[in-house]
Design a protein around this motif. Sequence first.
Motif, mmCIF file in Angstrom:
data_model
loop_
_atom_site.group_PDB
_atom_site.id
_atom_site.type_symbol
_atom_site.label_atom_id
_atom_site.label_comp_id
_atom_site.label_asym_id
_atom_site.label_seq_id
_atom_site.Cartn_x
_atom_site.Cartn_y
_atom_site.Cartn_z
ATOM 1 N N GLN A 164 15.890 -44.742 -57.429
ATOM 2 C CA GLN A 164 16.990 -43.978 -56.854
ATOM 3 C C GLN A 164 18.320 -44.336 -57.510
ATOM 4 O OE1 GLN A 164 17.790 -41.398 -55.271
ATOM 5 N NE2 GLN A 164 19.922 -41.871 -54.857
ATOM 6 N N LYS A 179 17.368 -38.988 -56.857
ATOM 7 C CA LYS A 179 17.466 -37.778 -56.039
ATOM 8 C C LYS A 179 17.962 -36.597 -56.870
ATOM 9 C CE LYS A 179 20.714 -36.785 -53.105
ATOM 10 N NZ LYS A 179 21.719 -36.719 -52.097
ATOM 11 N N ASP A 192 16.140 -46.693 -46.707
ATOM 12 C CA ASP A 192 17.120 -45.747 -46.197
ATOM 13 C C ASP A 192 16.388 -44.517 -45.661
ATOM 14 O OD1 ASP A 192 19.085 -43.773 -45.866
ATOM 15 O OD2 ASP A 192 20.184 -44.368 -47.660
ATOM 16 N N ALA A 193 16.251 -44.450 -44.337
ATOM 17 C CA ALA A 193 15.499 -43.352 -43.713
ATOM 18 C C ALA A 193 16.138 -41.994 -44.003
ATOM 19 C CB ALA A 193 15.396 -43.585 -42.209
ATOM 20 N N ARG A 194 17.454 -41.941 -44.072
ATOM 21 C CA ARG A 194 18.140 -40.675 -44.351
ATOM 22 C C ARG A 194 17.828 -40.190 -45.769
ATOM 23 N NH1 ARG A 194 23.267 -39.522 -46.346
ATOM 24 N NH2 ARG A 194 24.024 -37.483 -45.770
ATOM 25 N N LEU A 195 17.925 -41.100 -46.739
ATOM 26 C CA LEU A 195 17.583 -40.757 -48.120
ATOM 27 C C LEU A 195 16.123 -40.320 -48.212
ATOM 28 C CD1 LEU A 195 18.120 -40.684 -51.216
ATOM 29 C CD2 LEU A 195 17.359 -43.074 -51.248
ATOM 30 N N ALA A 220 14.220 -38.975 -45.929
ATOM 31 C CA ALA A 220 14.052 -37.644 -45.338
ATOM 32 C C ALA A 220 14.562 -36.553 -46.279
ATOM 33 C CB ALA A 220 14.781 -37.577 -43.993
ATOM 34 N N ILE A 221 15.708 -36.786 -46.893
ATOM 35 C CA ILE A 221 16.268 -35.803 -47.823
ATOM 36 C C ILE A 221 15.343 -35.608 -49.016
ATOM 37 C CG2 ILE A 221 18.153 -35.382 -49.462
ATOM 38 C CD1 ILE A 221 20.009 -36.790 -47.390
ATOM 39 N N CYS A 222 14.873 -36.707 -49.596
ATOM 40 C CA CYS A 222 14.006 -36.611 -50.779
ATOM 41 C C CYS A 222 12.675 -35.939 -50.444
ATOM 42 C CB CYS A 222 13.781 -37.989 -51.382
ATOM 43 S SG CYS A 222 15.246 -38.667 -52.186
ATOM 44 N N GLU A 232 12.207 -33.745 -48.086
ATOM 45 C CA GLU A 232 12.532 -32.332 -47.879
ATOM 46 C C GLU A 232 12.724 -31.621 -49.223
ATOM 47 O OE1 GLU A 232 16.299 -30.058 -46.066
ATOM 48 O OE2 GLU A 232 15.256 -31.340 -44.638
#
Length: 139
Positions: free
Chosen positions: A64, A72, A97-100, A102-104, A106
């Motif tokens: 990342q 990303k 990083d749970a947010r990262l 989830a974005i990746c 998606e």
Amino acid sequence: MKPFKKILLAEDDEDDRMIFDDIVEQLKMVNDFTFSAVDNGLKVIQLLAQLETSALPDLIILDQNMPQMNGKEALGLLKEDPRLKHIPVVIYSTFNDARLAAICLEMGADQVITKPDSYEGFNAVISQLVGKYLFEKVQ
């Protein structure tokens, strides 16, 4: 003769690239596949643009946190390209990083993992990825 499976790694940390290479060499004694590495996401995109379809990798692993183009950003370009979007992509980061993640996911990443902090951890992760994405199982 069956074509070799191929892994492409984008990793800016030279020590981590050397660890990948060492572990891959051990795994290649059991399974035939090729491994290449570049040091940022931009080079992944540039390299893939030059390859014939038959020479594309079977798995792309993107760190990342890289200069010029992070994992990303590279993932976004890979999944927008009809020629490349079918290739499994794994993103890994030093931080969980749970947010990262989830974005990746998606965006089309097949998996998001936390970068191991030991040789044994790298060995387990790489073995799992090779088994899951290149072969039915690594013996």
